[in-house]
Scaffold this motif. Structure first.
Motif, PDB file in Angstrom:
ATOM      1  N   MET A   1       0.885  -1.144  -0.061  1.00 18.99           N
ATOM      2  CA  MET A   1       0.009   0.068  -0.050  1.00 18.99           C
ATOM      3  C   MET A   1       0.866   1.340  -0.231  1.00 18.99           C
ATOM      4  SD  MET A   1      -3.208   0.740  -0.034  1.00 18.99           S
ATOM      5  CE  MET A   1      -3.475  -0.791  -0.003  1.00 18.99           C
ATOM      6  N   THR A   2       0.526   2.295  -0.921  1.00 20.16           N
ATOM      7  CA  THR A   2       1.397   3.333  -1.114  1.00 20.16           C
ATOM      8  C   THR A   2       0.768   4.251   0.073  1.00 20.16           C
ATOM      9  OG1 THR A   2      -0.333   4.487  -2.295  1.00 20.16           O
ATOM     10  CG2 THR A   2       1.946   3.358  -3.401  1.00 20.16           C
TER      11      THR A   2
ATOM     12  N   LEU B  96      -6.692   5.313  -1.216  1.00 15.69           N
ATOM     13  CA  LEU B  96      -6.342   4.074  -0.816  1.00 15.69           C
ATOM     14  C   LEU B  96      -5.670   3.930   0.557  1.00 15.69           C
ATOM     15  CD1 LEU B  96      -5.091   2.305  -4.047  1.00 15.69           C
ATOM     16  CD2 LEU B  96      -7.509   2.201  -3.079  1.00 15.69           C
ATOM     17  N   ALA B 117      -0.300   4.229  -8.720  1.00 12.68           N
ATOM     18  CA  ALA B 117      -0.375   4.527  -7.479  1.00 12.68           C
ATOM     19  C   ALA B 117       0.008   3.306  -6.530  1.00 12.68           C
ATOM     20  CB  ALA B 117      -2.114   4.815  -7.035  1.00 12.68           C
ATOM     21  N   GLY B 118       0.593   2.426  -6.773  1.00 11.00           N
ATOM     22  CA  GLY B 118       1.202   1.526  -5.921  1.00 11.00           C
ATOM     23  C   GLY B 118       0.549   0.200  -5.828  1.00 11.00           C
ATOM     24  N   VAL B 119      -0.569  -0.085  -6.411  1.00  8.42           N
ATOM     25  CA  VAL B 119      -1.208  -1.362  -6.164  1.00  8.42           C
ATOM     26  C   VAL B 119      -1.352  -2.256  -7.426  1.00  8.42           C
ATOM     27  CG1 VAL B 119      -2.906  -0.729  -4.320  1.00  8.42           C
ATOM     28  CG2 VAL B 119      -3.448  -0.254  -6.679  1.00  8.42           C
TER      29      VAL B 119
END
Lengths: 408, 499
Positions: A1-2, B96, B117-119
């Motif tokens: 998760m960012t 998120l 976005a990293g997912v």
């Protein structure tokens, strides 16, 4: 998760690793109700000037000499922005957000009303208010020193200073109290600010038609240079700053000082025996030890100072209360010692933005203490009651429940 | 499984199994298929480790698979977390961070942004693949008080807040309108044009399926298509912003169009003018003003038809289950004709904001929802919406937080201060106009590129004005938006459109 940027530790490339030290000025787990002692202890091993990566990342300055160097260098360290983390469209206060020389005419307009002569003249009124407020609190036995004394006293003084109609005391006190209780509620603050400014505006109108020798009339007439007087907006802005500056500060210095005094029965006995003789020394030491304002600066021009690379756009927080406990300047800096030889401190800052109300603030604490010990034999912290606090640019004690033995 | 969204779907699958629940671009999804498909989706989610209370994020344009995924997620007891399909990676990452979904699904055009976005999203085709198959059922039933969705709303803060509804609030919302509006019984045909990630899109879908209606989902607003659809499919319910009704009326074929099927026609987001009312009355239709907001569940009050004829701008007096008040800042009721903040109370309103106890405590006090909107009640208790306290720009029915636009604009080098205000726009109603101050004018193309990279396209300023002077301030030290609005009232007439 960012993680969103707000949660990140921010360390720009120009910040060397040895100057980075984690500290969250708003919610550091190491800080407790004895805010000053625990805050100092938490950063004791940090460099004199260090980079805290929390809250968008910013410098923190904890030594008195370093603080003085920054506070007296407006060319590199501007008051234009005072929000940490930086926000879009930061608020702008007259004269707090003005760098010299722009702030000078405003300070000159205020100065005569805040000098030793003017404050001395106010003292009988301060005394009357202090007595009345303490009497009302004592009726309750166990009470909250913050809510019942420390918060109401400066409001009364502000009204007195401005020349406000004191029959509206309770109304205005209530307004002020709600304003400081709702600091995190933008909509409430907006509504309450509007009401406070409404009161000030009415006061301006009143003093235009019937001037007196109080501060508001003085603002209306003050010569800003070349015969120019202040516009209504300027007067309102100045009044608002005095409102902000005159309340939270005296309230919390007094609160923290009395939290300490409540735990020092021997000092209480000395003050009880000779309040008039010792109250000045107590007020001085209270101010040195329990400053509550940390002053932010924005770096507007690159400079290397004290081995620290300050770069344009960096935020800097001068820890005035910690600077006034610098062990390079004071022996046993964390001991409240009214016999201490008077030495310069930085609680009121220094340089072009030295607190204009420093004489008045000290006088308020001195007079309050004299009146307190006319009525109180001894007092202590109410057992097992929490003493919530907040930190940030202003440090505050939100409640101080005390048990009191009234003087016979 | 009582009083849940899933129990209502199961009911209509039995009662009206062959009736379309959703029609999208000619493709029909019957209640029976919706029931079976969403059951298979629920079983798949549970198999993938989703537990009750987990979030399932969805980032996609409208599709039948999106619909099945919504009802499957609710059936599994998980919480639907729609992500605006226009969002840029930074906006997605911020959302998120607070929703922390167990699974993320993405449409083909959204995959890249989510990755950035990293997912690692799952493909919507995974849901599509479950349209046919063996019967499957999740091993447990959802409970009425389990949350079903987190809908992101734009408020006066720079970051969106997530409105949480439960099975009980959404079924109560539908029940209120079923009782109050006999004009929309089961079998009614409803046009919906909003993306499923918006409050309007999601709430209309769930409300009208609980009520056993058929939703005609339109990918975007096209006045000619809408007019054709209304006549061809004998549409009964239509809700839109007033501008949409004006576009339809402006079509040449409007004059001879047969709109007699329309029973419930509502407009919100802006005032219904007398002229607009009369244009449609000539066709036998009364456009009724609504008022509501996401937090209250959707609509809070619809002007009764017989009163709308005389007072088209008023919004009614609440509902069978919905109370309305207008109060002063201290909470006391305003006198008739006195402006104040609109408060509402209903079993259909949100239970709170997702993981935001401070904002929740501010919005929900003593059982009442404080709307942040200004209104006035007349001596008969009829509400007129006056203004919003929240600083929003409403563009094409989408809410834009001015603070969010300002935050991104102020990041641009050389901009000292900036405010975003609404400029009138013939197509979108309102559009963002930014006024900034700095030492010198900035490169506007580069500024817009910066906004494009960090904001959904509809939030990107369409006009940019440079102010050589610092922007006006209030005595509290804050920038004065009213003063800037006044100074730039006609600015959109002078300024070029920058996108």
């Amino acid at each position: 998760m960012t993680k969103a940027p707000s949660q990140l530790r921010v360390i720009p490339p120009h910040v060397p690793a040895h100057l980075v030290f984690d500290f969250d000025i708003y919610a550091d787990a190491r800080v407790g109700s004895d805010v000053h002692q625990t805050y100092s202890a938490a950063i004791a091993d940090a460099p004199d000037v260090f980079w805290a990566p929390q809250n968008g990342g910013h410098w923190m300055v904890q030594r008195m000499d370093a603080i003085s160097a920054i506070a007296t260098d407006p060319e590199h360290f501007s008051v234009r922005e005072m929000q940490i983390p930086r926000v879009p469209n930061p608020p702008f206060f007259i004269p707090l957000s003005l760098d010299p020389p722009e702030n000078l005419p405003y300070r000159r307009a205020m100065a005569p009303m805040f000098g030793p002569v003017a404050v001395k003249a106010m003292e009988p009124r301060l005394r009357a208010w202090a007595g009345e407020i303490i009497d009302a609190a004592l009726q309750k036995g166990t009470f909250d020193f913050m809510a019942d004394v420390a918060k109401v006293f400066p409001v009364s003084v502000f009204m007195e200073l401005m020349g406000m109609d004191l029959s509206r005391l309770h109304e205005f006190r209530d307004l002020a109290e709600r304003f400081f209780e709702n600091q995190n509620d933008a909509a409430q603050i907006e509504a309450l600010s509007g009401q406070i400014l409404g009161v000030m505006k009415a006061l301006i109108d009143e003093k235009r038609s019937t001037p007196d020798d109080k501060l508001m009339s003085h603002f209306i007439q003050a010569d800003m240079g070349g015969g120019r007087t202040m516009s209504e907006d300027e007067i309102l802005a100045m009044s608002f700053v005095l409102f902000l500056g005159g309340m939270d500060t005296v309230t919390n210095v007094t609160g923290f000082a009395y939290q300490q005094l409540a735990q020092m029965p021997d000092l209480q006995a000395r003050l009880m025996a000779d309040a008039e003789g010792l109250s000045g020394a107590f007020a001085d030491e209270a101010v040195r030890m329990f400053g509550v304002v940390n002053t932010p600066r924005l770096v507007v021009k690159d400079i290397d100072l004290m081995g620290v690379p300050f770069r344009e756009g960096d935020m800097v927080l001068n820890l005035l209360p910690i600077g006034s406990r610098d062990d390079r300047k004071f022996d046993q800096p964390h001991v409240l010692d009214i016999d201490r030889k008077k030495v310069a401190h930085v609680t009121f800052s220094t340089g072009p933005h030295l607190c204009i109300g420093h004489v008045l603030g000290r006088a308020e604490i001195k007079v309050l203490t004299e009146e307190w010990f006319k009525r109180v034999q001894s007092f202590s912290l109410a057992a097992d009651k929490p003493r919530p606090f907040r930190t940030g640019t202003v440090m505050a004690l939100e409640a101080l429940p005390v048990s009191v033995n009234a003087a016979s | 499984m009582s009083q849940t969204v899933s129990s209502a779907i199961a009911w209509w699958a039995r009662m009206r199994g062959d009736q379309p629940a959703v029609v999208l671009a000619g493709e029909v999804l019957s209640y029976r298929t919706l029931q079976d498909w969403s059951d298979r989706v629920a079983a798949m989610l549970v198999g993938a480790g989703v537990e009750p209370g987990d979030r399932v994020a969805i980032c996609s344009t409208n599709s039948l698979a999106y619909v099945a995924l919504i009802f499957g997620t609710i059936r599994a007891g998980a919480i639907v977390s729609p992500i605006n399909f226009r969002y840029k990676p930074r906006e997605i990452a911020e959302l998120l961070e607070t929703t922390e979904p167990r699974l993320v699904f993405a449409g083909p055009d959204q995959v890249a942004a989510l990755r950035e976005a990293g997912v690692s999203p799952r493909d919507m085709s995974m849901v599509e693949g479950l349209r046919e198959g063996r019967r499957a059922t999740a091993a447990y039933d959802p409970e009425p008080d389990w949350p079903v969705v987190i809908i992101a709303t734009s408020g006066s803060t720079a970051k969106p807040k997530g409105v949480v509804f439960t099975n009980r609030t959404m079924t109560a919302y539908a029940a209120n309108w079923s009782i109050e509006e006999p004009s929309a019984p089961a079998g009614s045909k409803v046009i919906t044009m909003a993306p499923l990630n918006t409050s309007a899109g999601f709430v209309q879908l769930v409300h009208y399926t609980i009520a056993g209606c058929t939703l005609y989902m339109e990918p975007q607003f096209d006045p000619a298509r809408a007019l054709d659809l209304i006549q061809r499919e004998r549409i009964t319910c239509f809700a839109a912003v007033p501008a949409f009704f004006e576009f339809i009326a402006a079509r040449p074929e409007f004059a001879n169009a047969d709109l007699s099927s329309l029973k419930l026609v509502t407009a919100g987001g802006a005032r219904v003018s007398r002229q607009l009312l009369e244009t449609y009355r000539a066709k036998g239709i009364v456009i009724r003003q609504i008022y509501g907001q996401t937090e209250v569940g959707g609509n809070a009050t619809i002007m009764p038809a017989h009163l709308a004829i005389d007072m088209p701008e008023k919004c009614g007096w609440g509902g069978a289950f919905i109370d309305i008040r207008v109060v002063r800042p201290d909470g006391s009721d305003c006198a008739p004709g006195e402006q104040g903040e609109i408060l509402m109370r209903s079993p259909g309103m949100m239970i709170g904001y997702w993981r935001n106890p401070e904002e929740t405590a501010r919005a929900l006090r003593d059982g009442w929802l404080w709307s942040g909107d200004i209104g006035v009640l007349d001596e008969n208790g009829l509400l007129t919406f006056v203004d919003r306290l929240k600083d929003l720009i409403i563009s094409g029915g989408l809410n834009i937080s001015a603070a969010e636009v300002e935050r991104v604009v102020c990041e641009f080098p050389g901009i000292r201060e900036a405010l975003a205000i609404a400029a009138p726009d013939p197509k979108f109603g309102e559009t963002p106009l930014v006024v900034y101050h700095g030492d010198a004018e900035v490169d506007v193309a580069a500024l817009i590129a910066h906004c494009d990279a960090n904001l959904s396209n509809y939030k990107v300023p369409r006009y940019v004005a440079f102010s050589a002077d610092p922007l006006p301030r209030l005595a509290t030290g804050k920038l004065s938006k009213p003063a800037v609005r006044e100074l730039y009232t006609d600015a959109h007439l002078r300024l070029p459109k920058v996108r």
